[in-house]
Design a protein around this motif. Sequence first.
Motif, PDB file in Angstrom:
ATOM      1  N   TYR A 131      27.688 -40.085  13.425  1.00 46.86           N
ATOM      2  CA  TYR A 131      28.282 -41.384  13.122  1.00 46.86           C
ATOM      3  C   TYR A 131      28.607 -41.435  11.631  1.00 46.86           C
ATOM      4  O   TYR A 131      27.874 -40.899  10.811  1.00 46.86           O
ATOM      5  N   THR A 132      29.690 -42.117  11.292  1.00 52.71           N
ATOM      6  CA  THR A 132      30.094 -42.288   9.902  1.00 52.71           C
ATOM      7  C   THR A 132      30.044 -43.764   9.555  1.00 52.71           C
ATOM      8  O   THR A 132      30.646 -44.588  10.258  1.00 52.71           O
ATOM      9  N   LEU A 133      29.334 -44.100   8.495  1.00 49.73           N
ATOM     10  CA  LEU A 133      29.272 -45.486   8.040  1.00 49.73           C
ATOM     11  C   LEU A 133      30.639 -45.858   7.473  1.00 49.73           C
ATOM     12  O   LEU A 133      31.130 -45.223   6.544  1.00 49.73           O
ATOM     13  N   THR A 134      31.279 -46.876   8.050  1.00 54.19           N
ATOM     14  CA  THR A 134      32.612 -47.278   7.599  1.00 54.19           C
ATOM     15  C   THR A 134      32.616 -48.623   6.876  1.00 54.19           C
ATOM     16  O   THR A 134      33.543 -48.899   6.127  1.00 54.19           O
ATOM     17  N   ASP A 135      31.616 -49.453   7.125  1.00 53.64           N
ATOM     18  CA  ASP A 135      31.531 -50.758   6.457  1.00 53.64           C
ATOM     19  C   ASP A 135      30.062 -51.147   6.369  1.00 53.64           C
ATOM     20  O   ASP A 135      29.482 -51.638   7.338  1.00 53.64           O
ATOM     21  N   GLU A 136      29.480 -50.913   5.199  1.00 57.44           N
ATOM     22  CA  GLU A 136      28.043 -51.164   5.040  1.00 57.44           C
ATOM     23  C   GLU A 136      27.715 -52.651   5.153  1.00 57.44           C
ATOM     24  O   GLU A 136      26.707 -53.030   5.743  1.00 57.44           O
ATOM     25  N   HIS A 137      28.580 -53.502   4.630  1.00 58.57           N
ATOM     26  CA  HIS A 137      28.331 -54.947   4.695  1.00 58.57           C
ATOM     27  C   HIS A 137      28.264 -55.440   6.143  1.00 58.57           C
ATOM     28  O   HIS A 137      27.430 -56.271   6.486  1.00 58.57           O
ATOM     29  N   GLU A 138      29.126 -54.913   6.994  1.00 64.00           N
ATOM     30  CA  GLU A 138      29.173 -55.314   8.406  1.00 64.00           C
ATOM     31  C   GLU A 138      28.314 -54.411   9.297  1.00 64.00           C
ATOM     32  O   GLU A 138      28.299 -54.585  10.515  1.00 64.00           O
ATOM     33  N   HIS A 139      27.641 -53.422   8.689  1.00 65.00           N
ATOM     34  CA  HIS A 139      26.796 -52.477   9.431  1.00 65.00           C
ATOM     35  C   HIS A 139      27.596 -51.776  10.523  1.00 65.00           C
ATOM     36  O   HIS A 139      27.165 -51.678  11.668  1.00 65.00           O
ATOM     37  N   THR A 140      28.784 -51.297  10.163  1.00 61.39           N
ATOM     38  CA  THR A 140      29.689 -50.678  11.124  1.00 61.39           C
ATOM     39  C   THR A 140      29.784 -49.177  10.890  1.00 61.39           C
ATOM     40  O   THR A 140      29.959 -48.718   9.764  1.00 61.39           O
ATOM     41  N   PHE A 141      29.672 -48.449  11.996  1.00 58.86           N
ATOM     42  CA  PHE A 141      29.800 -46.998  12.005  1.00 58.86           C
ATOM     43  C   PHE A 141      30.948 -46.629  12.936  1.00 58.86           C
ATOM     44  O   PHE A 141      31.333 -47.410  13.807  1.00 58.86           O
ATOM     45  N   GLU A 142      31.443 -45.397  12.765  1.00 59.49           N
ATOM     46  CA  GLU A 142      32.494 -44.886  13.638  1.00 59.49           C
ATOM     47  C   GLU A 142      32.062 -43.531  14.178  1.00 59.49           C
ATOM     48  O   GLU A 142      31.443 -42.735  13.472  1.00 59.49           O
ATOM     49  N   LYS A 143      32.352 -43.311  15.435  1.00 54.53           N
ATOM     50  CA  LYS A 143      32.132 -41.997  16.037  1.00 54.53           C
ATOM     51  C   LYS A 143      33.158 -41.817  17.146  1.00 54.53           C
ATOM     52  O   LYS A 143      33.324 -42.697  17.993  1.00 54.53           O
ATOM     53  N   ASP A 144      33.837 -40.698  17.127  1.00 56.26           N
ATOM     54  CA  ASP A 144      34.832 -40.364  18.146  1.00 56.26           C
ATOM     55  C   ASP A 144      35.858 -41.484  18.329  1.00 56.26           C
ATOM     56  O   ASP A 144      36.263 -41.807  19.453  1.00 56.26           O
TER      57      ASP A 144
END
Length: 164
Positions: A66-79
């Motif tokens: 998983y890649t952290l994409t928005d730390e403020h919103e606690h959002t990660f991206e994967k695939d």
Amino acid sequence: MITSFLHNARLLTTTFGIIPLLYGSLGLEYRTEEPLQADDIDILIPETFLTDRWPEFISILTQNGYTLTDEHEHTFEKDGLHYSYASLEELETFAGISADAIPMLREDGIIFRLLTLEQYLAVYTVSVKDGYRIDVRGKKDAEKIALIRKKLKMLARPMDKTDP
């Protein structure tokens, strides 16, 4: 998309002992069995993982692709999918729903929480009063409220019985 949630839920459960809550449109889609075109995966977890244990949480998810994409919103991206995490405890403050009142389900050996239709109605009823949601998501939220009410009405309707 539910398969991706279940993989994530398994990781959260085996690594941290978390029983996640499948939230948002994907959770409502799962509950109603109606296609809602969810475009992300919203997951509620114990707040400590978003505060005190956040560095550890980031580390484990990153190690698992998983890649952290928005730390403020606690959002990660994967695939190509976005996973956003929020506090399970805030649900009680926000919509009056205690974590203990949320049913647990099991699918493919994975336990997770999922709001009831009544709980979803409470969440979306409060959500539509939020400024951001009024401006950005108002029509979609209103459609979800109508869907939930329709489903609840169907469940409340007595079955037609034919006398022999």
